[in-house]
Design a protein around this motif. Structure first.
Motif, PDB file in Angstrom:
ATOM      1  N   LEU A 220       0.813  -1.209   0.000  1.00 39.85           N
ATOM      2  CA  LEU A 220       0.000   0.000   0.000  1.00 39.85           C
ATOM      3  C   LEU A 220       0.847   1.260   0.000  1.00 39.85           C
ATOM      4  O   LEU A 220       0.490   2.260  -0.610  1.00 39.85           O
ATOM      5  N   ALA A 221       1.968   1.222   0.705  1.00 44.70           N
ATOM      6  CA  ALA A 221       2.781   2.425   0.844  1.00 44.70           C
ATOM      7  C   ALA A 221       3.893   2.508  -0.188  1.00 44.70           C
ATOM      8  O   ALA A 221       4.536   3.527  -0.324  1.00 44.70           O
ATOM      9  N   GLY A 222       4.133   1.437  -0.921  1.00 42.18           N
ATOM     10  CA  GLY A 222       5.219   1.434  -1.885  1.00 42.18           C
ATOM     11  C   GLY A 222       4.833   2.098  -3.188  1.00 42.18           C
ATOM     12  O   GLY A 222       3.734   2.576  -3.387  1.00 42.18           O
ATOM     13  N   GLY A 223       5.808   2.134  -4.101  1.00 47.98           N
ATOM     14  CA  GLY A 223       5.531   2.704  -5.410  1.00 47.98           C
ATOM     15  C   GLY A 223       5.563   4.211  -5.386  1.00 47.98           C
ATOM     16  O   GLY A 223       5.970   4.844  -4.431  1.00 47.98           O
ATOM     17  N   SER A 224       5.102   4.807  -6.474  1.00 51.34           N
ATOM     18  CA  SER A 224       5.118   6.262  -6.612  1.00 51.34           C
ATOM     19  C   SER A 224       3.771   6.727  -7.124  1.00 51.34           C
ATOM     20  O   SER A 224       3.531   6.768  -8.321  1.00 51.34           O
ATOM     21  N   PRO A 225       2.831   7.084  -6.233  1.00 51.99           N
ATOM     22  CA  PRO A 225       1.498   7.486  -6.660  1.00 51.99           C
ATOM     23  C   PRO A 225       1.566   8.626  -7.666  1.00 51.99           C
ATOM     24  O   PRO A 225       2.205   9.644  -7.421  1.00 51.99           O
ATOM     25  N   GLN A 226       0.906   8.459  -8.790  1.00 47.37           N
ATOM     26  CA  GLN A 226       0.966   9.461  -9.840  1.00 47.37           C
ATOM     27  C   GLN A 226      -0.027  10.595  -9.626  1.00 47.37           C
ATOM     28  O   GLN A 226      -0.005  11.578 -10.358  1.00 47.37           O
ATOM     29  N   ARG A 227      -0.890  10.484  -8.639  1.00 48.58           N
ATOM     30  CA  ARG A 227      -1.890  11.523  -8.421  1.00 48.58           C
ATOM     31  C   ARG A 227      -1.544  12.411  -7.234  1.00 48.58           C
ATOM     32  O   ARG A 227      -2.307  13.289  -6.873  1.00 48.58           O
ATOM     33  N   VAL A 228      -0.402  12.185  -6.631  1.00 49.14           N
ATOM     34  CA  VAL A 228       0.038  13.005  -5.508  1.00 49.14           C
ATOM     35  C   VAL A 228       1.502  13.357  -5.710  1.00 49.14           C
ATOM     36  O   VAL A 228       2.311  12.504  -6.069  1.00 49.14           O
ATOM     37  N   GLY A 229       1.856  14.614  -5.498  1.00 48.59           N
ATOM     38  CA  GLY A 229       3.249  15.028  -5.644  1.00 48.59           C
ATOM     39  C   GLY A 229       3.532  16.256  -4.801  1.00 48.59           C
ATOM     40  O   GLY A 229       2.619  16.937  -4.339  1.00 48.59           O
ATOM     41  N   TRP A 230       4.815  16.543  -4.599  1.00 44.82           N
ATOM     42  CA  TRP A 230       5.197  17.631  -3.700  1.00 44.82           C
ATOM     43  C   TRP A 230       5.619  18.886  -4.458  1.00 44.82           C
ATOM     44  O   TRP A 230       5.935  18.847  -5.642  1.00 44.82           O
ATOM     45  N   PHE A 231       5.628  19.997  -3.711  1.00 41.60           N
ATOM     46  CA  PHE A 231       6.125  21.265  -4.255  1.00 41.60           C
ATOM     47  C   PHE A 231       6.853  22.023  -3.153  1.00 41.60           C
ATOM     48  O   PHE A 231       6.657  21.782  -1.963  1.00 41.60           O
ATOM     49  N   ARG A 232       7.710  22.959  -3.565  1.00 41.02           N
ATOM     50  CA  ARG A 232       8.338  23.912  -2.649  1.00 41.02           C
ATOM     51  C   ARG A 232       8.295  25.285  -3.301  1.00 41.02           C
ATOM     52  O   ARG A 232       8.457  25.400  -4.516  1.00 41.02           O
TER      53      ARG A 232
ATOM     54  N   ASP B 170       8.313  15.191  -9.891  1.00 40.69           N
ATOM     55  CA  ASP B 170       7.975  14.653 -11.214  1.00 40.69           C
ATOM     56  C   ASP B 170       6.466  14.520 -11.382  1.00 40.69           C
ATOM     57  O   ASP B 170       5.916  14.799 -12.458  1.00 40.69           O
ATOM     58  N   GLN B 171       5.779  14.098 -10.305  1.00 36.96           N
ATOM     59  CA  GLN B 171       4.332  13.906 -10.393  1.00 36.96           C
ATOM     60  C   GLN B 171       3.604  15.217 -10.656  1.00 36.96           C
ATOM     61  O   GLN B 171       2.643  15.264 -11.433  1.00 36.96           O
ATOM     62  N   VAL B 172       4.039  16.298  -9.996  1.00 30.05           N
ATOM     63  CA  VAL B 172       3.377  17.591 -10.194  1.00 30.05           C
ATOM     64  C   VAL B 172       3.665  18.122 -11.599  1.00 30.05           C
ATOM     65  O   VAL B 172       2.798  18.733 -12.229  1.00 30.05           O
ATOM     66  N   GLN B 173       4.865  17.880 -12.097  1.00 29.80           N
ATOM     67  CA  GLN B 173       5.163  18.285 -13.474  1.00 29.80           C
ATOM     68  C   GLN B 173       4.238  17.556 -14.451  1.00 29.80           C
ATOM     69  O   GLN B 173       3.670  18.171 -15.362  1.00 29.80           O
ATOM     70  N   ARG B 174       4.078  16.254 -14.246  1.00 35.07           N
ATOM     71  CA  ARG B 174       3.193  15.480 -15.134  1.00 35.07           C
ATOM     72  C   ARG B 174       1.740  15.927 -14.983  1.00 35.07           C
ATOM     73  O   ARG B 174       0.990  15.948 -15.965  1.00 35.07           O
ATOM     74  N   LEU B 175       1.347  16.253 -13.763  1.00 34.90           N
ATOM     75  CA  LEU B 175      -0.014  16.718 -13.522  1.00 34.90           C
ATOM     76  C   LEU B 175      -0.323  17.952 -14.364  1.00 34.90           C
ATOM     77  O   LEU B 175      -1.440  18.121 -14.861  1.00 34.90           O
ATOM     78  N   HIS B 176       0.669  18.815 -14.548  1.00 37.38           N
ATOM     79  CA  HIS B 176       0.489  20.023 -15.351  1.00 37.38           C
ATOM     80  C   HIS B 176       0.730  19.781 -16.840  1.00 37.38           C
ATOM     81  O   HIS B 176       0.603  20.707 -17.648  1.00 37.38           O
TER      82      HIS B 176
ATOM     83  N   HIS C  27       5.951  24.586   1.673  1.00 38.61           N
ATOM     84  CA  HIS C  27       6.086  23.321   0.959  1.00 38.61           C
ATOM     85  C   HIS C  27       4.920  22.425   1.331  1.00 38.61           C
ATOM     86  O   HIS C  27       4.302  22.578   2.379  1.00 38.61           O
ATOM     87  N   GLY C  28       4.620  21.508   0.451  1.00 44.20           N
ATOM     88  CA  GLY C  28       3.481  20.631   0.688  1.00 44.20           C
ATOM     89  C   GLY C  28       3.242  19.749  -0.513  1.00 44.20           C
ATOM     90  O   GLY C  28       4.185  19.313  -1.167  1.00 44.20           O
ATOM     91  N   PHE C  29       1.974  19.510  -0.833  1.00 32.70           N
ATOM     92  CA  PHE C  29       1.701  18.576  -1.911  1.00 32.70           C
ATOM     93  C   PHE C  29       0.409  18.894  -2.649  1.00 32.70           C
ATOM     94  O   PHE C  29      -0.471  19.583  -2.144  1.00 32.70           O
ATOM     95  N   TYR C  30       0.361  18.428  -3.873  1.00 27.88           N
ATOM     96  CA  TYR C  30      -0.835  18.451  -4.715  1.00 27.88           C
ATOM     97  C   TYR C  30      -1.471  17.064  -4.660  1.00 27.88           C
ATOM     98  O   TYR C  30      -0.764  16.056  -4.697  1.00 27.88           O
ATOM     99  N   VAL C  31      -2.798  17.021  -4.617  1.00 27.80           N
ATOM    100  CA  VAL C  31      -3.530  15.767  -4.747  1.00 27.80           C
ATOM    101  C   VAL C  31      -4.532  15.934  -5.882  1.00 27.80           C
ATOM    102  O   VAL C  31      -5.376  16.829  -5.844  1.00 27.80           O
ATOM    103  N   ASP C  32      -4.413  15.103  -6.903  1.00 30.84           N
ATOM    104  CA  ASP C  32      -5.361  15.129  -8.016  1.00 30.84           C
ATOM    105  C   ASP C  32      -6.578  14.302  -7.619  1.00 30.84           C
ATOM    106  O   ASP C  32      -6.496  13.081  -7.505  1.00 30.84           O
ATOM    107  N   VAL C  33      -7.708  14.965  -7.375  1.00 34.92           N
ATOM    108  CA  VAL C  33      -8.920  14.269  -6.940  1.00 34.92           C
ATOM    109  C   VAL C  33      -9.957  14.204  -8.056  1.00 34.92           C
ATOM    110  O   VAL C  33     -11.138  13.983  -7.810  1.00 34.92           O
TER     111      VAL C  33
END
Length: 227
Positions: free
Chosen positions: A11-23, A35-41, A115-121
């Motif tokens: 459950l905790a492994g891998g790299s969720p593509q719908r959540v990513g960090w920013f600063r 990388d996830q936030v870049q792909r999200l955009h 700093h924090g994170f984006y969640v694609d809902v």
């Protein structure tokens, strides 16, 4: 059924593509995206250097003013924040996102940014969502604490069951704290809040969510303290 460690790792492994960090650094208006936030955009990782102008250019026209005002307030007050709005990626696809941020401090404890994170809902029928739902079903019978924490996040942030699970899962991965331990700490933190009929400001929950891993104890440590 797999053992606890196996389930937690799955459950905790891998790299969720719908959540990513920013600063975001206040002094030079410098942004960093995972990388996830870049792909999200809509960008391939490493092909874009985010700026304040670029960040705002992706906001949905109906949400632009509110997001810009939130950014101004963050610069001025250095407070934690959370916002739900829409972004438009480079393919003109609209994403419904939640952005949660906390204070970013330097070695001397001075606030230098956020700093924090984006969640694609965004609601979607992708196969990956089905896999997440299957994982939730698998642990539901012996992960009541996770279900309770998800319920709290759904209530506070007005997100779906699946999005709440994605959020917990990502925080578990980023902080290297087991999913159940993190959820248990969040519930303990929420239970300690004092209020009457009206919930505390959402910023209170934002801070608890972003710092729960600092207070969480491994199972063996909890057992020792309880004995």
């Amino acid at each position: 059924m797999p053992g606890d460690d196996t389930v937690e790792q799955a459950l905790a492994g891998g790299s969720p593509q719908r959540v990513g960090w920013f600063r975001f650094y206040f002094a030079d208006e410098r942004w960093e995206w995972s990388d996830q936030v870049q792909r999200l955009h809509g960008y391939e990782p490493g092909t874009v250097t985010p700026t304040t102008e670029l960040v705002l250019s992706h906001k949905h026209p109906d949400d632009y003013v509110e997001v810009a005002a939130t950014l101004d307030e963050i610069r001025r007050t250095h407070k934690t924040f959370s916002t739900r709005h829409r972004i438009i990626d480079t393919r003109q696809m609209v994403h419904d996102v939640i952005v949660i941020g906390d204070r970013l401090c330097d070695e001397d404890g001075e606030v230098v940014g956020t700093h924090g994170f984006y969640v694609d809902v965004t609601e979607t029928d992708r196969v990956r969502d089905e896999l997440v739902n299957a994982a939730v079903a698998e642990i539901a019978e012996n992960r009541a604490v996770i279900e309770q924490a998800k319920g709290m996040l759904m209530l506070i942030y007005r997100i779906s069951n699946q999005s709440a699970f994605e959020l917990l899962k990502w925080r578990s991965q980023e902080t290297n704290v087991k999913l159940r331990v993190l959820a248990d700490q969040l519930l303990a933190d929420f239970a300690k809040l004092t209020y009457e009929e009206v919930l505390p400001p959402r910023g209170t929950f934002d801070h608890l969510l972003l710092t729960a891993h600092l207070r969480a104890q491994p199972d063996d440590a909890r057992a020792k303290s309880a004995s």
